[in-house]
Design a protein around this motif. Structure first.
Motif, mmCIF file in Angstrom:
data_model
loop_
_atom_site.group_PDB
_atom_site.id
_atom_site.type_symbol
_atom_site.label_atom_id
_atom_site.label_comp_id
_atom_site.label_asym_id
_atom_site.label_seq_id
_atom_site.Cartn_x
_atom_site.Cartn_y
_atom_site.Cartn_z
ATOM 1 N N SER A 203 -41.533 13.153 -8.131
ATOM 2 C CA SER A 203 -40.590 13.732 -7.175
ATOM 3 C C SER A 203 -39.549 12.876 -6.742
ATOM 4 O O SER A 203 -38.434 13.230 -6.904
ATOM 5 C CB SER A 203 -41.432 14.220 -5.652
ATOM 6 O OG SER A 203 -42.504 15.002 -6.165
ATOM 7 N N THR A 224 -44.964 0.766 -7.596
ATOM 8 C CA THR A 224 -45.290 1.045 -8.961
ATOM 9 C C THR A 224 -44.250 1.518 -9.811
ATOM 10 O O THR A 224 -44.060 2.617 -9.626
ATOM 11 C CB THR A 224 -46.543 1.595 -9.236
ATOM 12 O OG1 THR A 224 -47.690 1.080 -8.244
ATOM 13 C CG2 THR A 224 -47.282 1.219 -10.561
ATOM 14 N N LYS A 341 -50.793 6.971 -15.228
ATOM 15 C CA LYS A 341 -50.451 8.025 -14.207
ATOM 16 C C LYS A 341 -49.668 8.910 -14.971
ATOM 17 O O LYS A 341 -49.290 9.130 -16.196
ATOM 18 C CB LYS A 341 -49.458 6.992 -13.087
ATOM 19 C CG LYS A 341 -50.137 6.063 -12.416
ATOM 20 C CD LYS A 341 -49.127 5.314 -11.735
ATOM 21 C CE LYS A 341 -49.782 4.298 -10.858
ATOM 22 N NZ LYS A 341 -49.592 4.320 -9.609
HETATM 23 P P1 NAP Z 1 -46.665 10.423 -6.942
HETATM 24 O O1 NAP Z 1 -46.785 10.588 -8.296
HETATM 25 O O2 NAP Z 1 -48.257 10.267 -6.380
HETATM 26 O O3 NAP Z 1 -45.808 9.286 -6.315
HETATM 27 C C1 NAP Z 1 -45.760 8.842 -5.085
HETATM 28 C C2 NAP Z 1 -44.963 7.600 -5.015
HETATM 29 O O4 NAP Z 1 -44.960 7.133 -3.789
HETATM 30 C C3 NAP Z 1 -45.508 6.516 -5.903
HETATM 31 O O5 NAP Z 1 -44.675 5.841 -6.514
HETATM 32 C C4 NAP Z 1 -46.579 5.745 -5.111
HETATM 33 O O6 NAP Z 1 -46.623 4.285 -5.442
HETATM 34 C C5 NAP Z 1 -45.434 5.649 -3.657
HETATM 35 N N1 NAP Z 1 -46.207 5.324 -2.535
HETATM 36 C C6 NAP Z 1 -47.201 5.974 -1.934
HETATM 37 N N2 NAP Z 1 -47.425 5.602 -0.815
HETATM 38 C C7 NAP Z 1 -46.745 4.434 -0.719
HETATM 39 C C8 NAP Z 1 -46.569 3.500 0.035
HETATM 40 N N3 NAP Z 1 -47.543 3.251 1.394
HETATM 41 N N4 NAP Z 1 -45.749 2.369 0.161
HETATM 42 C C9 NAP Z 1 -45.076 2.437 -1.056
HETATM 43 N N5 NAP Z 1 -44.857 3.501 -1.923
HETATM 44 C C10 NAP Z 1 -45.845 4.184 -1.974
HETATM 45 O O7 NAP Z 1 -46.269 11.780 -6.046
HETATM 46 P P2 NAP Z 1 -44.956 12.746 -6.497
HETATM 47 O O8 NAP Z 1 -43.988 11.941 -7.139
HETATM 48 O O9 NAP Z 1 -44.954 13.667 -5.413
HETATM 49 O O10 NAP Z 1 -45.641 13.648 -7.736
HETATM 50 C C11 NAP Z 1 -47.152 13.984 -7.665
HETATM 51 C C12 NAP Z 1 -47.391 14.875 -8.864
HETATM 52 O O11 NAP Z 1 -46.828 16.101 -8.597
HETATM 53 C C13 NAP Z 1 -47.002 14.531 -10.126
HETATM 54 O O12 NAP Z 1 -47.606 13.574 -10.571
HETATM 55 C C14 NAP Z 1 -47.085 15.835 -10.764
HETATM 56 O O13 NAP Z 1 -48.141 16.204 -11.189
HETATM 57 C C15 NAP Z 1 -46.384 16.876 -9.733
HETATM 58 N N6 NAP Z 1 -45.010 16.620 -10.017
HETATM 59 C C16 NAP Z 1 -44.446 17.196 -10.822
HETATM 60 C C17 NAP Z 1 -43.104 17.261 -11.152
HETATM 61 C C18 NAP Z 1 -42.277 17.776 -12.334
HETATM 62 O O14 NAP Z 1 -41.610 17.090 -12.970
HETATM 63 N N7 NAP Z 1 -42.691 18.938 -12.575
HETATM 64 C C19 NAP Z 1 -42.057 16.739 -10.051
HETATM 65 C C20 NAP Z 1 -42.814 16.246 -8.927
HETATM 66 C C21 NAP Z 1 -44.408 16.404 -8.910
HETATM 67 P P3 NAP Z 1 -48.135 3.931 -6.274
HETATM 68 O O15 NAP Z 1 -47.639 4.610 -7.682
HETATM 69 O O16 NAP Z 1 -48.154 2.501 -6.228
HETATM 70 O O17 NAP Z 1 -49.142 4.664 -5.658
#
Ligand code: NAP
Ligand code: FAD
Length: 586
Positions: A203, A224, A341
């Motif tokens: 995201s 990360t 990841k």
């Molecule tokens: P995510 O992949 O879980 O990323 C969350 C980010 O926030 C990570 O970098 C995480 O770090 C960080 N974070 C969480 N808690 C934190 C804290 N307390 N302090 C600092 N950093 C923190 O979530 P997302 O980006 O929303 O994506 C989730 C999933 O949704 C994706 O993996 C995918 O499956 C789907 N998605 C797909 C698309 C697409 O391209 N179609 C786009 C968005 C989402 P850490 O890595 O260290 O935990």
């Protein structure tokens, strides 16, 4: 933080009874409603939002789009729908995917059975009557519904429960705090603002380049770093679309036979069998195609660490080649397993760090300390900000279940049962919770497959099972505990084969403190899983207790599930790989 809310809609309370309550009106809930109706079941769906679309209703952040090509990230159940819908880009943007969900709801007349702005808060199994009692709260504050249903279908989403880390001092912050998964409907204008983005997952990687275009200053707080492959998104060529549409059923069938549930060129050769020069050529070619298929450059990248090191180093070189400041480039270079990841797909993500008003703060060793009225504090230093975006992801796979008080036999709640990690049979049901289905639940391929395919397969299978129960006069189905235990052990065992189990991703719940570390999706590959579901059905649902059946040994009639009876694609899944259960999954 702006909260998950939807405008009120006044309506009379519902009481049922219905054959099925569906929770959620994303792609899962919509398709469940459609199939239930086709099979002659009465149903009502409840949805917290005031519209359909689920993920695509809530995630309206700048740059949100799919990362599975739209011509495949779409329903496959209706050839007419495939032919009449036109995607504009290779990866459609969020508004277009939301329009598609709305089109589906209208075309199949689904809205009349959906109650919007209504959150399901409890579902309780009445053992004596073998009924689910589903309680809701309406967001307009006008009370709730209490509906009785024979079946409960949880289409609550794997990535629908926002992870909002409780940073100290958040309430003191004077500016707005947004979460990407609960983005305001009217959008956000960051023009002239100093913006902070927390997180560098998919995201964040999608939204950062666009936020940077507006903001006066952008500070990214990274815990990360992530690998990301260029999307090379572009308008779809009409000739290509015409070609796909002329052969759509064949493409859909090929997709169903792939480990990922979507089709792309895949090289099954092991990476280390190539010379370094051949590997580079192969990686360059795959990089030039872009997107998630990059991980298909070789067959063993997620199973052999040495092989993985080669693709990881290639990806790091790409980052170093793009990001001009060497210190920032090194900070952006992940050290973990490539693809461990969820792989990200981007447009101009790394190049954004070359802009003079964009900076990166490493919070891996020194976490965010707190919010102040005017910013964030890390390592004693205050970063002055006008607005903060939490791109901090989701309590994945089980988060939406945790928010509903689901009570099964003997007063046991699902949350209690899943305290040490989710336990399901095939990811569709959990022992002790009769007549409760989970769409893409933990223990199924779900997020490791193209999800609309995974949803369709699950719903087809569930509705076929419901029809069978009706055929044989059974009141309930319930997963047998011994089969569930065997399945949970199998899901864990297979996960160990993959390098994916090695890092602290949301696949293992490690992104949210306090959650048990369990690899939640089934990594054995979509077609292998589908085969197991087919076997379960063909065998008369031996892994389930069917209670009250008046007819014994009636073979289940295959209705909707027929299209999932496809042979495995042996070009991709060789028998040797199957034997080793080393099924490559993007
Ligand atoms: P995510 O992949 O879980 O990323 C969350 C980010 O926030 C990570 O970098 C995480 O770090 C960080 N974070 C969480 N808690 C934190 C804290 N307390 N302090 C600092 N950093 C923190 O979530 P997302 O980006 O929303 O994506 C989730 C999933 O949704 C994706 O993996 C995918 O499956 C789907 N998605 C797909 C698309 C697409 O391209 N179609 C786009 C968005 C989402 P850490 O890595 O260290 O935990
Ligand atoms: P959701 O779309 O999450 O819908 C669940 C619905 O249930 C939500 O609307 C929620 O409000 C509702 N709900 C939950 N609990 C309750 C309750 N208690 N009461 C009432 N309603 C409730 N997958 C892919 O395969 N390819 C992609 O490219 C892709 N891109 C993604 C991009 C983003 C930003 C995100 C977050 C996910 C992406 N995914 C992708 C995964 C995506 O979640 C699925 O593809 C799919 O949209 C899930 O549909 P669903 O109906 O199962 O769940």
């Amino acid at each position: 933080m702006t909260s998950k809310s939807a405008p009120p809609t006044s309506r009379a309370p519902l009481s049922g009874p219905v054959d099925a309550v569906v929770v959620g009106a994303g792609f899962g809930g919509l398709y469940a409603l459609h199939c239930l109706r086709q099979a002659g079941f009465s149903a009502v769906a409840f949805e917290t939002g005031d519209g359909v679309g689920g993920t695509w209703y809530w995630n309206r952040y700048p740059g949100a789009r799919c990362d599975v090509e739209s011509l495949q990230y779409s329903y496959s159940f209706s050839e007419d729908l495939d032919q009449e819908w036109n995607w504009s880009e290779k990866y459609a943007p969020q508004p277009e995917i939301l329009s598609y969900a709305n089109h589906v709801a209208d075309r199949f007349d689904l809205r009349r059975d959906i109650r919007f702005s209504t959150r399901v808060v409890a579902a309780t199994f009445d053992e004596a009557r073998a009924l689910w009692v589903v309680e809701t709260e309406r967001l307009d504050g006008s009370g709730g519904d209490r509906v009785e249903a024979r079946f409960c279908i949880m289409a609550v989403g794997c990535l629908s429960s926002a992870n909002k880390p409780p940073f100290a001092g958040m309430a003191d912050f004077k500016g707005p705090i947004y979460h990407t998964g609960e983005w305001p409907k009217d959008g956000v204008d960051f023009t002239g603002l100093r913006v902070g983005v927390i997180g560098t997952g998919s995201s964040a990687i999608q939204s950062i380049p666009l936020i940077a275009e507006q903001a006066k200053a952008l500070t990214v707080f990274q815990r990360t770093p992530n690998y990301s492959v260029p999307a090379y998104n572009a308008p779809l060529d009409p000739a290509y679309v015409a070609e796909v549409k002329a052969n759509y059923p064949a493409l859909r069938a090929k997709a169903r036979s792939r480990p990922t549930g979507f089709y792309f060129p895949f090289n099954t050769q092991p990476a280390l069998a190539s010379t370094p020069e051949e590997r580079r050529r192969q990686y360059e070619e795959a990089w030039a195609r872009g997107g998630l298929p990059f991980l298909g450059a070789y067959g063993d990248l997620l199973f052999n660490k040495e092989a993985n090191d080669t693709i990881a180093e290639f990806a790091r070189e790409k980052i170093r080649g793009i990001v001009k400041d060497p210190k920032t480039a090194e900070l952006l270079c992940p050290e973990n397993v490539f693809g461990c990841k969820r792989l990200c797909v981007d447009t101009n993500y790394f190049a954004t760090y070359n802009k003079p008003h964009v900076s990166l703060v490493d919070v891996s060793k020194t976490p965010i300390e707190r919010f102040t009225a005017h910013g964030l504090v890390v390592g004693g230093k205050t970063y002055e900000l006008d607005a903060v975006v939490c791109a901090t992801g989701f309590a994945a796979m089980t988060g939406a279940f945790d928010k509903i008080r689901i009570t099964g036999r003997g007063g046991l709640t699902l949350a209690e049962k899943w305290q040490a990690g989710p336990r399901t049979y095939l990811g569709v049901a959990s022992a002790g919770f009769p007549n409760l289905f989970m769409v893409t639940g933990p223990g199924s391929p779900s997020v490791l497959a193209s999800m609309i395919q995974a949803i369709e397969q699950h719903v087809d299978w569930m509705v076929d099972m419901m029809a069978h129960l009706r055929d044989v006069g059974a009141r309930t189905f319930e997963a047998r505990i011994e089969d569930e235990d065997r399945w949970v052990a199998h899901v864990n065992e297979v996960s160990q084969v993959s390098l994916r189990s090695t890092c602290s991703s949301w696949y293992v719940g490690a992104n949210v403190p306090g959650r048990p570390r369990v690899f939640m999706p089934y990594i054995g590959g979509f077609p292998v899983y589908v085969q197991k579901c087919n076997e379960e059905m063909d065998g008369g649902y031996g892994g389930f207790v069917l209670d009250g059946a008046t007819t014994r040994n009636a073979p289940p009639e295959i209705r909707l599930t027929r299209r999932w009876h496809v042979p495995l694609d042996m070009d991709v899944i060789s028998p040797a790989m199957l034997a080793a259960r080393q099924v490559p999954v993007v």
